[in-house]
Design a protein around this motif. Structure first.
Motif, PDB file in Angstrom:
ATOM      1  N   ASP A 329      -6.348 -52.430  -9.848  1.00  0.00           N
ATOM      2  CA  ASP A 329      -5.639 -52.209 -11.102  1.00  0.00           C
ATOM      3  C   ASP A 329      -4.383 -53.056 -11.054  1.00  0.00           C
ATOM      4  N   TRP A 330      -4.078 -53.733 -12.168  1.00  0.00           N
ATOM      5  CA  TRP A 330      -2.918 -54.623 -12.172  1.00  0.00           C
ATOM      6  C   TRP A 330      -1.612 -53.882 -11.982  1.00  0.00           C
ATOM      7  N   ARG A 331      -1.592 -52.569 -12.201  1.00  0.00           N
ATOM      8  CA  ARG A 331      -0.342 -51.838 -11.998  1.00  0.00           C
ATOM      9  C   ARG A 331       0.055 -51.846 -10.525  1.00  0.00           C
ATOM     10  N   PHE A 332      -0.924 -51.923  -9.618  1.00  0.00           N
ATOM     11  CA  PHE A 332      -0.581 -52.006  -8.199  1.00  0.00           C
ATOM     12  C   PHE A 332       0.075 -53.348  -7.890  1.00  0.00           C
ATOM     13  N   ALA A 333      -0.422 -54.421  -8.522  1.00  0.00           N
ATOM     14  CA  ALA A 333       0.199 -55.727  -8.340  1.00  0.00           C
ATOM     15  C   ALA A 333       1.615 -55.720  -8.915  1.00  0.00           C
ATOM     16  N   ILE A 334       1.789 -55.069 -10.065  1.00  0.00           N
ATOM     17  CA  ILE A 334       3.117 -54.979 -10.676  1.00  0.00           C
ATOM     18  C   ILE A 334       4.059 -54.217  -9.770  1.00  0.00           C
ATOM     19  N   TRP A 335       3.557 -53.135  -9.188  1.00  0.00           N
ATOM     20  CA  TRP A 335       4.363 -52.360  -8.235  1.00  0.00           C
ATOM     21  C   TRP A 335       4.782 -53.231  -7.056  1.00  0.00           C
ATOM     22  N   GLY A 336       3.839 -53.986  -6.504  1.00  0.00           N
ATOM     23  CA  GLY A 336       4.166 -54.864  -5.396  1.00  0.00           C
ATOM     24  C   GLY A 336       5.145 -55.956  -5.792  1.00  0.00           C
ATOM     25  N   GLY A 340       8.804 -57.047  -4.485  1.00  0.00           N
ATOM     26  CA  GLY A 340       9.073 -58.419  -4.107  1.00  0.00           C
ATOM     27  C   GLY A 340      10.285 -58.993  -4.819  1.00  0.00           C
ATOM     28  N   ALA A 341      10.413 -58.706  -6.105  1.00  0.00           N
ATOM     29  CA  ALA A 341      11.553 -59.215  -6.876  1.00  0.00           C
ATOM     30  C   ALA A 341      12.862 -58.665  -6.332  1.00  0.00           C
ATOM     31  N   MET A 342      12.872 -57.376  -5.991  1.00  0.00           N
ATOM     32  CA  MET A 342      14.104 -56.788  -5.460  1.00  0.00           C
ATOM     33  C   MET A 342      14.404 -57.305  -4.056  1.00  0.00           C
ATOM     34  N   GLU A 343      13.363 -57.568  -3.270  1.00  0.00           N
ATOM     35  CA  GLU A 343      13.595 -58.172  -1.960  1.00  0.00           C
ATOM     36  C   GLU A 343      14.145 -59.586  -2.102  1.00  0.00           C
ATOM     37  N   CYS A 344      13.685 -60.310  -3.103  1.00  0.00           N
ATOM     38  CA  CYS A 344      14.221 -61.649  -3.362  1.00  0.00           C
ATOM     39  C   CYS A 344      15.704 -61.574  -3.719  1.00  0.00           C
ATOM     40  N   LEU A 345      16.076 -60.600  -4.540  1.00  0.00           N
ATOM     41  CA  LEU A 345      17.487 -60.433  -4.898  1.00  0.00           C
ATOM     42  C   LEU A 345      18.335 -60.120  -3.666  1.00  0.00           C
ATOM     43  N   ILE A 346      17.786 -59.247  -2.800  1.00  0.00           N
ATOM     44  CA  ILE A 346      18.511 -58.908  -1.573  1.00  0.00           C
ATOM     45  C   ILE A 346      18.692 -60.144  -0.702  1.00  0.00           C
ATOM     46  N   ARG A 347      17.625 -60.941  -0.572  1.00  0.00           N
ATOM     47  CA  ARG A 347      17.697 -62.137   0.275  1.00  0.00           C
ATOM     48  C   ARG A 347      18.685 -63.153  -0.291  1.00  0.00           C
ATOM     49  N   VAL A 348      18.678 -63.352  -1.599  1.00  0.00           N
ATOM     50  CA  VAL A 348      19.640 -64.277  -2.209  1.00  0.00           C
ATOM     51  C   VAL A 348      21.067 -63.778  -1.980  1.00  0.00           C
ATOM     52  N   TRP A 349      21.268 -62.480  -2.119  1.00  0.00           N
ATOM     53  CA  TRP A 349      22.605 -61.909  -1.888  1.00  0.00           C
ATOM     54  C   TRP A 349      23.054 -62.161  -0.456  1.00  0.00           C
ATOM     55  N   TRP A 350      22.145 -62.009   0.495  1.00  0.00           N
ATOM     56  CA  TRP A 350      22.488 -62.275   1.894  1.00  0.00           C
ATOM     57  C   TRP A 350      22.786 -63.754   2.119  1.00  0.00           C
ATOM     58  N   VAL A 378      12.368 -46.834  -4.194  1.00  0.00           N
ATOM     59  CA  VAL A 378      11.014 -46.483  -3.759  1.00  0.00           C
ATOM     60  C   VAL A 378      10.439 -45.383  -4.636  1.00  0.00           C
ATOM     61  N   VAL A 379      11.232 -44.359  -4.914  1.00  0.00           N
ATOM     62  CA  VAL A 379      10.775 -43.233  -5.731  1.00  0.00           C
ATOM     63  C   VAL A 379      10.433 -43.691  -7.145  1.00  0.00           C
ATOM     64  N   LEU A 380      11.327 -44.452  -7.774  1.00  0.00           N
ATOM     65  CA  LEU A 380      11.121 -44.834  -9.172  1.00  0.00           C
ATOM     66  C   LEU A 380       9.986 -45.837  -9.340  1.00  0.00           C
ATOM     67  N   THR A 381       9.832 -46.764  -8.410  1.00  0.00           N
ATOM     68  CA  THR A 381       8.721 -47.718  -8.537  1.00  0.00           C
ATOM     69  C   THR A 381       7.383 -47.043  -8.286  1.00  0.00           C
ATOM     70  N   ARG A 382       7.378 -45.963  -7.524  1.00  0.00           N
ATOM     71  CA  ARG A 382       6.111 -45.276  -7.259  1.00  0.00           C
ATOM     72  C   ARG A 382       5.589 -44.511  -8.469  1.00  0.00           C
ATOM     73  N   VAL A 383       6.380 -44.399  -9.507  1.00  0.00           N
ATOM     74  CA  VAL A 383       5.861 -43.831 -10.755  1.00  0.00           C
ATOM     75  C   VAL A 383       4.696 -44.683 -11.246  1.00  0.00           C
ATOM     76  N   VAL A 384       4.833 -46.007 -11.145  1.00  0.00           N
ATOM     77  CA  VAL A 384       3.746 -46.914 -11.516  1.00  0.00           C
ATOM     78  C   VAL A 384       2.564 -46.733 -10.569  1.00  0.00           C
ATOM     79  N   PHE A 385       2.846 -46.563  -9.302  1.00  0.00           N
ATOM     80  CA  PHE A 385       1.811 -46.399  -8.282  1.00  0.00           C
ATOM     81  C   PHE A 385       0.984 -45.138  -8.524  1.00  0.00           C
ATOM     82  N   ARG A 386       1.657 -44.049  -8.919  1.00  0.00           N
ATOM     83  CA  ARG A 386       0.985 -42.755  -9.048  1.00  0.00           C
ATOM     84  C   ARG A 386       0.325 -42.565 -10.413  1.00  0.00           C
ATOM     85  N   SER A 387       0.876 -43.136 -11.454  1.00  0.00           N
ATOM     86  CA  SER A 387       0.352 -42.908 -12.798  1.00  0.00           C
ATOM     87  C   SER A 387      -1.022 -43.558 -12.961  1.00  0.00           C
ATOM     88  N   PRO A 388      -1.922 -42.947 -13.746  1.00  0.00           N
ATOM     89  CA  PRO A 388      -3.264 -43.506 -13.913  1.00  0.00           C
ATOM     90  C   PRO A 388      -3.289 -44.822 -14.683  1.00  0.00           C
TER      91      PRO A 388
END
Length: 474
Positions: A329-336, A340-350, A378-388
């Protein structure tokens, strides 16, 4: 046959007794494990065993080819054959309908018709775990990291070994197949530790995860409009704990079960909700998958050894594919990709500010805020993970943003389980190990009484319907 069923208890006892009665004879003990693994999987449906055996045969021939051919071109061709055939099985049985439906939607405006009816292929349980473990074994041979050539029987047993077959962890060769030649041994302490891990896993699954799931998570995610914003938020937090205690419970039982047969599996979780950033979170969560993606995808793509824009691109690709690995399901890719986008922001900040210091009072405050922010993400992004569906996830997010208060639908039992989950998660690991050591030192009759008491307590507390492990769907 689930790990938390009475049926598995009898199965494990019989396999254990038979294995140790012939453990000095290599092919006899491996034969017991193979027979047990095939029987264990066949309790769901037996036909995927033929699929796994066929995929393993292709990979095994490719491994033999690595040793027969010196030409790098021939070796690469064999590696390509192995990777394409193994991933082809995964794509056909897991993603065929996703690709079909996506193509139908994209090509319809162009007047091109694509099959509307689903293919209806049955997804074999544990196919994703089987695929990644199979690929790692072939790639390690190609890289020359595994010296000894094994028989097809050993190769197949390495992939089918029942403790990790249906829901991981993804076991490296050094922790299983390379131990097949060793005459196994099991001390009283090792056996006690194995039983302790199994007991802990059962308690995590039946007492905490299932109660949170059926007591709050399932009803709220089914109809978020029927609950307040506060209840939806508590349900989202409860789901993160449910997912952790459910999956780590399976890993605990897998590790404990493997230990009873003389094998040591690596840990798959390390208190992930204490992570102070997303990079640390993924080094603590589902460690066998995170390290697989790092070793067999991220680093071969160049990892951090390339330009900064390319490193960010690599990170997004890995997180997107890692998300899609979890489901068709594409929602799993969106979750991932969100991670990834937030990790990119963290890396740029570092890159701009440098990594924060790890010592001192300022570092402690920063770590506390980082831990809270990471857990919230983690909690808020998992809404996409858990929702049908994505639409359903959107409804959940809208409900969360309304700001309505009230927690009348959160039962006392759920609050208690949330408290138990939070406290046990922050408890120092040394206390966990000390409890295991205490259990091991108990006389055998006392240990038996403790296990029976734990079992009765679990049965009493888990007055909810027994649920399958969440990661069985992956």
């Amino acid at each position: 046959m689930y790990f938390h069923s009475l049926q598995f208890l009898f199965f494990l006892t019989a396999t254990f007794a038979l294995y140790w009665s012939v453990h000095r004879h290599k092919w006899a003990r491996l034969g017991v494990l193979m027979g047990a693994s095939v029987l264990f999987y066949s309790m769901w449906t037996p036909w995927p065993i033929l699929l796994f055996a066929g995929a393993t045969a292709i990979n095994h021939l490719c491994i033999k080819g690595f040793r027969r051919f010196e030409s790098q071109g021939a070796r690469r061709a064999l590696l390509t054959l192995s990777v394409v055939s193994t991933l082809g099985v995964l794509c056909a049985f897991k993603y065929a309908d996703l690709f079909r439906e996506s193509a139908r939607v994209l090509l319809a405006p162009l007047g091109l018709e694509v099959r509307a009816e689903p293919f209806g292929l049955l997804l074999p349980v544990g196919l994703s775990f089987f695929t990644f473990q199979a690929l790692s074994y072939v790639i390690d041979h190609y890289r020359g990291e595994i010296e000894k050539e094994r028989t097809y029987f050993e190769h197949l047993l390495y992939l089918l070994f029942f403790p990790h077959l249906v829901a991981g962890p993804i076991v490296r060769a050094s922790h299983l197949i390379e131990r097949f030649d060793d005459v196994p041994s099991l001390t009283a302490e090792q056996g006690g530790q194995g039983l302790y891990r199994i007991a802990v896993g059962l308690a995590k699954k039946l007492v905490i995860a299932d109660v949170l799931g059926s007591g709050l998570v399932d009803p709220v995610f089914a109809t978020p409009d029927a609950y307040t914003s506060a209840e939806c938020f508590v349900a989202a937090v409860a789901y993160s704990f449910e997912l952790y205690f459910d999956f780590s419970a399976y890993s605990d039982i897998a590790i404990g079960t493997a230990a009873l047969f003389g094998f040591k599996f690596e840990e798959n979780f390390n208190r992930p909700y204490l992570a102070t950033n997303l990079f640390e979170f993924w080094s603590r969560w589902h460690i066998s998958l995170s390290t697989w993606l790092r070793d067999y995808l991220y680093r071969p793509m160049g990892g951090n050894r390339v330009s900064k824009p390319r490193a960010l691109f690599n990170l997004m690709v890995v997180m997107g594919l890692g998300g899609l690995w979890h489901g068709a399901d594409w929602r799993f890719a969106i979750w991932g990709l969100a991670h990834g986008a937030m990790e990119c922001l963290i890396r740029v900040w570092w890159w701009v500010t440098g990594k924060p210091p790890k010592e001192g009072p300022v570092a402690m405050v920063r770590a506390g805020f980082g831990m809270l922010a990471t857990f919230l993400v983690v909690v808020l992004t998992r809404v996409v993970f858990r929702s049908p569906t994505l639409e359903h996830a959107g409804e959940m997010y809208l409900r969360l943003m309304e700001g309505s208060m009230g927690l009348a639908n959160v039962s006392t039992l759920v609050w208690v389980m949330l408290a138990v989950a939070a406290v046990s998660h922050v408890t120092p690991l040394r206390l966990f190990h000390q409890a295991g050591a205490l259990f091991v030192r108990m006389p055998v009759p006392v240990r038996a009484v403790v296990l029976v008491a734990v079992g009765l307590g679990v049965r009493h507390l888990a007055s909810v319907e027994t649920r399958p492990y969440v990661y069985f769907q992956f």
